[in-house]
Motif scaffolding. Structure first.
Motif, PDB file in Angstrom:
ATOM      1  N   LYS A   1       1.388  -1.127  -0.271  1.00 54.18           N
ATOM      2  CA  LYS A   1       0.123  -0.211   0.290  1.00 54.18           C
ATOM      3  C   LYS A   1       0.627   1.357   0.272  1.00 54.18           C
ATOM      4  CE  LYS A   1      -4.253   1.914   2.660  1.00 54.18           C
ATOM      5  NZ  LYS A   1      -4.823   1.770   3.473  1.00 54.18           N
ATOM      6  N   ARG A   2       2.215   1.405   0.728  1.00 53.47           N
ATOM      7  CA  ARG A   2       2.972   2.484   0.582  1.00 53.47           C
ATOM      8  C   ARG A   2       3.795   2.602  -0.514  1.00 53.47           C
ATOM      9  NH1 ARG A   2       3.777   0.512   6.574  1.00 53.47           N
ATOM     10  NH2 ARG A   2       6.314  -0.423   5.644  1.00 53.47           N
ATOM     11  N   ILE A   3       3.680   1.456  -1.278  1.00 54.20           N
ATOM     12  CA  ILE A   3       4.301   1.402  -2.684  1.00 54.20           C
ATOM     13  C   ILE A   3       3.470   1.626  -3.734  1.00 54.20           C
ATOM     14  CG2 ILE A   3       6.081  -0.119  -4.202  1.00 54.20           C
ATOM     15  CD1 ILE A   3       7.706   1.856  -2.100  1.00 54.20           C
ATOM     16  N   LEU A   4       2.422   1.593  -3.641  1.00 50.86           N
ATOM     17  CA  LEU A   4       1.322   1.752  -4.859  1.00 50.86           C
ATOM     18  C   LEU A   4       1.127   3.580  -5.530  1.00 50.86           C
ATOM     19  CD1 LEU A   4      -0.770   0.584  -5.903  1.00 50.86           C
ATOM     20  CD2 LEU A   4      -2.383   1.171  -4.516  1.00 50.86           C
ATOM     21  N   PRO A   5       1.190   4.123  -4.742  1.00 53.91           N
ATOM     22  CA  PRO A   5       1.577   5.505  -5.359  1.00 53.91           C
ATOM     23  C   PRO A   5       3.080   5.835  -6.287  1.00 53.91           C
ATOM     24  CG  PRO A   5       0.637   5.468  -3.079  1.00 53.91           C
ATOM     25  CD  PRO A   5       1.652   4.001  -3.296  1.00 53.91           C
ATOM     26  N   MET A   6       3.977   5.371  -5.843  1.00 52.69           N
ATOM     27  CA  MET A   6       4.840   5.234  -6.245  1.00 52.69           C
ATOM     28  C   MET A   6       4.596   4.118  -8.216  1.00 52.69           C
ATOM     29  SD  MET A   6       8.090   4.901  -4.070  1.00 52.69           S
ATOM     30  CE  MET A   6       9.181   6.001  -2.665  1.00 52.69           C
ATOM     31  N   LEU A   7       3.800   2.984  -7.635  1.00 50.64           N
ATOM     32  CA  LEU A   7       4.119   2.162  -9.034  1.00 50.64           C
ATOM     33  C   LEU A   7       3.197   2.366  -9.840  1.00 50.64           C
ATOM     34  CD1 LEU A   7       3.189  -1.222  -6.873  1.00 50.64           C
ATOM     35  CD2 LEU A   7       5.118  -0.604  -8.554  1.00 50.64           C
ATOM     36  N   MET A   8       1.945   3.970  -9.898  1.00 52.44           N
ATOM     37  CA  MET A   8       1.325   4.387 -10.279  1.00 52.44           C
ATOM     38  C   MET A   8       1.345   5.668 -10.953  1.00 52.44           C
ATOM     39  SD  MET A   8      -2.736   3.829  -7.828  1.00 52.44           S
ATOM     40  CE  MET A   8      -3.286   4.548  -9.363  1.00 52.44           C
ATOM     41  N   SER A   9       2.521   6.016 -10.687  1.00 53.92           N
ATOM     42  CA  SER A   9       3.066   7.424 -11.426  1.00 53.92           C
ATOM     43  C   SER A   9       4.001   6.720 -12.609  1.00 53.92           C
ATOM     44  CB  SER A   9       4.330   7.884 -10.061  1.00 53.92           C
ATOM     45  OG  SER A   9       5.241   8.897 -11.032  1.00 53.92           O
ATOM     46  N   PRO A  10       3.893   8.439 -13.032  1.00 53.78           N
ATOM     47  CA  PRO A  10       4.696   8.142 -14.663  1.00 53.78           C
ATOM     48  C   PRO A  10       5.867   8.127 -14.140  1.00 53.78           C
ATOM     49  CG  PRO A  10       3.052   9.914 -14.626  1.00 53.78           C
ATOM     50  CD  PRO A  10       3.185   9.767 -13.201  1.00 53.78           C
TER      51      PRO A  10
ATOM     52  N   PHE B   1       6.023  -6.558  -6.383  1.00 53.95           N
ATOM     53  CA  PHE B   1       5.121  -5.189  -6.042  1.00 53.95           C
ATOM     54  C   PHE B   1       4.783  -5.237  -7.301  1.00 53.95           C
ATOM     55  CE2 PHE B   1       5.937  -4.112  -1.358  1.00 53.95           C
ATOM     56  CZ  PHE B   1       5.530  -5.167  -0.783  1.00 53.95           C
ATOM     57  N   LYS B   2       5.829  -5.063  -8.687  1.00 55.83           N
ATOM     58  CA  LYS B   2       5.725  -4.396  -9.910  1.00 55.83           C
ATOM     59  C   LYS B   2       4.564  -5.851 -10.371  1.00 55.83           C
ATOM     60  CE  LYS B   2       9.114  -2.520 -11.789  1.00 55.83           C
ATOM     61  NZ  LYS B   2      10.795  -2.800 -12.320  1.00 55.83           N
ATOM     62  N   ARG B   3       5.215  -7.208 -10.368  1.00 56.70           N
ATOM     63  CA  ARG B   3       4.469  -7.594 -11.224  1.00 56.70           C
ATOM     64  C   ARG B   3       2.824  -8.059 -10.391  1.00 56.70           C
ATOM     65  NH1 ARG B   3       7.608 -13.489 -10.258  1.00 56.70           N
ATOM     66  NH2 ARG B   3       5.316 -14.316 -11.461  1.00 56.70           N
ATOM     67  N   ARG B   4       2.706  -8.248  -9.253  1.00 59.66           N
ATOM     68  CA  ARG B   4       1.538  -8.290  -8.793  1.00 59.66           C
ATOM     69  C   ARG B   4       0.429  -6.511  -9.411  1.00 59.66           C
ATOM     70  NH1 ARG B   4       2.880  -9.752  -2.336  1.00 59.66           N
ATOM     71  NH2 ARG B   4       3.580 -11.342  -3.638  1.00 59.66           N
ATOM     72  N   PHE B   5       1.028  -6.001  -8.818  1.00 56.92           N
ATOM     73  CA  PHE B   5       0.342  -4.256 -10.128  1.00 56.92           C
ATOM     74  C   PHE B   5       0.454  -4.445 -11.752  1.00 56.92           C
ATOM     75  CE2 PHE B   5       0.796  -0.345 -12.022  1.00 56.92           C
ATOM     76  CZ  PHE B   5      -0.151   0.566 -11.307  1.00 56.92           C
ATOM     77  N   ALA B   6       1.044  -4.758 -12.035  1.00 54.12           N
ATOM     78  CA  ALA B   6       1.476  -5.604 -13.511  1.00 54.12           C
ATOM     79  C   ALA B   6      -0.204  -5.839 -14.266  1.00 54.12           C
ATOM     80  CB  ALA B   6       2.248  -5.555 -14.173  1.00 54.12           C
ATOM     81  N   SER B   7      -0.252  -6.769 -13.044  1.00 51.45           N
ATOM     82  CA  SER B   7      -0.907  -8.393 -13.507  1.00 51.45           C
ATOM     83  C   SER B   7      -2.567  -8.276 -13.007  1.00 51.45           C
ATOM     84  CB  SER B   7      -1.292  -9.337 -12.266  1.00 51.45           C
ATOM     85  OG  SER B   7      -1.719  -9.152 -11.320  1.00 51.45           O
ATOM     86  N   VAL B   8      -2.945  -6.416 -13.021  1.00 42.64           N
ATOM     87  CA  VAL B   8      -3.966  -5.951 -13.072  1.00 42.64           C
ATOM     88  C   VAL B   8      -4.730  -4.815 -13.742  1.00 42.64           C
ATOM     89  CG1 VAL B   8      -4.976  -7.745 -11.539  1.00 42.64           C
ATOM     90  CG2 VAL B   8      -4.502  -5.670 -10.932  1.00 42.64           C
ATOM     91  N   PRO B   9      -5.296  -4.221 -14.039  1.00 47.34           N
ATOM     92  CA  PRO B   9      -5.456  -3.293 -14.797  1.00 47.34           C
ATOM     93  C   PRO B   9      -5.219  -2.523 -13.899  1.00 47.34           C
ATOM     94  CG  PRO B   9      -7.628  -4.182 -15.525  1.00 47.34           C
ATOM     95  CD  PRO B   9      -7.010  -4.600 -15.130  1.00 47.34           C
ATOM     96  N   LEU B  10      -4.507  -0.833 -14.543  1.00 46.07           N
ATOM     97  CA  LEU B  10      -4.369   0.765 -13.681  1.00 46.07           C
ATOM     98  C   LEU B  10      -5.408   0.734 -12.917  1.00 46.07           C
ATOM     99  CD1 LEU B  10      -3.098   2.620 -12.458  1.00 46.07           C
ATOM    100  CD2 LEU B  10      -2.991   4.006 -14.588  1.00 46.07           C
TER     101      LEU B  10
ATOM    102  N   PHE C   1      -8.337  -0.921 -11.720  1.00 44.94           N
ATOM    103  CA  PHE C   1      -8.408  -1.387 -10.382  1.00 44.94           C
ATOM    104  C   PHE C   1      -8.028  -0.748  -9.643  1.00 44.94           C
ATOM    105  CE2 PHE C   1      -6.534  -4.214  -7.448  1.00 44.94           C
ATOM    106  CZ  PHE C   1      -7.909  -5.347  -7.202  1.00 44.94           C
ATOM    107  N   TRP C   2      -6.130  -0.621  -9.350  1.00 43.94           N
ATOM    108  CA  TRP C   2      -5.340   0.021  -8.559  1.00 43.94           C
ATOM    109  C   TRP C   2      -6.711   0.915  -7.845  1.00 43.94           C
ATOM    110  CZ3 TRP C   2      -3.733  -3.573  -5.757  1.00 43.94           C
ATOM    111  CH2 TRP C   2      -3.149  -4.411  -6.152  1.00 43.94           C
ATOM    112  N   GLN C   3      -6.211   2.037  -8.952  1.00 51.15           N
ATOM    113  CA  GLN C   3      -7.935   3.769  -9.157  1.00 51.15           C
ATOM    114  C   GLN C   3      -8.277   2.989  -7.330  1.00 51.15           C
ATOM    115  OE1 GLN C   3      -7.591   4.281 -12.875  1.00 51.15           O
ATOM    116  NE2 GLN C   3      -6.069   5.583 -12.987  1.00 51.15           N
ATOM    117  N   ALA C   4      -9.318   2.432  -8.348  1.00 50.78           N
ATOM    118  CA  ALA C   4     -10.426   1.283  -7.697  1.00 50.78           C
ATOM    119  C   ALA C   4      -9.969   1.499  -5.511  1.00 50.78           C
ATOM    120  CB  ALA C   4     -11.377   0.545  -8.051  1.00 50.78           C
TER     121      ALA C   4
END
Length: 211
Positions: free
Chosen positions: A23-32, A63-72, A74-77
């Motif tokens: 959860k702490r890293i997710l904003p970084m994963l979502m950043s350009p 974390f990068k693999r988990r983030f990429a396994s579903v559409p963006l 999903f994480w926004q919701a």
């Protein structure tokens, strides 16, 4: 069958659930600027607060693999959900990322849930491991210790997602808000409601609320 041909990985042994860290890293994963920010985090350790450099590197990779396994989207919701909804949502991403976890869950846990006895033990998982290894040379080559750690990691994932009790190893269903389950209906991922150990009548009730 070698590693490159096998759909399985033992990566969960080094990175199990880690809800708060993800959860702490997710904003970084979502950043350009994700690549740069994650590289800096591995070096500076400002967010993860994990002393081991090798662990930070390993966690970021998974974390990068988990983030990429579903559409963006999903994480926004996901960011707006309750902790219960987020935990089960992270479990959804883990199921999508690791075939080993998916097979354990659908070939063992769900069958156990649908039986009289709802208790799930490591020995149940190891029986499935033997079945997988019989058809996959790469998994068959894993040491007993690696297999044991994978089974333990899966049980930890279940506990921390809310699907397994801490002390008695009893499977239990989770019931996030209907609005938090809406994503799975809207995207054709209704199968995941079975993975949450919801009964058909409960799924139909949720569907009716959302229609």
């Amino acid at each position: 069958m070698n590693k490159n041909n096998s759909p399985y990985t033992a990566a969960i042994t080094g990175c199990s659930f880690l809800y708060f860290e993800f959860k702490r890293i997710l904003p970084m994963l979502m950043s350009p600027d994700a690549a740069l920010l994650l590289k800096e985090e591995i070096e500076k350790n400002d967010i993860l607060q994990i002393n081991s450099l090798s662990s930070r590197k390993r966690f970021i990779v998974e974390f990068k693999r988990r983030f990429a396994s579903v559409p963006l989207h999903f994480w926004q919701a996901w960011q707006g959900w309750s902790e219960e909804g987020q935990r089960i949502g992270l479990f959804y991403a883990i199921l999508k990322t690791y075939k080993l976890v998916f097979d354990f869950h659908f070939n063992v846990a769900i069958k156990q849930w649908n039986s009289v006895d709802h208790q799930l033990n490591k020995s149940d998982i190891m029986m499935e491991f033997n079945e997988i290894a019989a058809h996959d040379e790469f998994v068959d080559s894993w040491s007993d210790n690696t297999k044991d750690r994978c089974a333990s990691a899966y049980l930890t994932i279940l506990r921390q997602s809310g699907l397994l009790t801490e002390k008695t190893n009893e499977l239990q269903s989770v019931h996030p808000a209907s609005s938090e389950l809406e994503y799975y209906f809207r995207t054709g991922e209704e199968w995941f409601l079975d993975a949450c150990f919801l009964y058909p009548y409960e799924i139909n009730d949720i569907k009716a609320k959302l229609s």
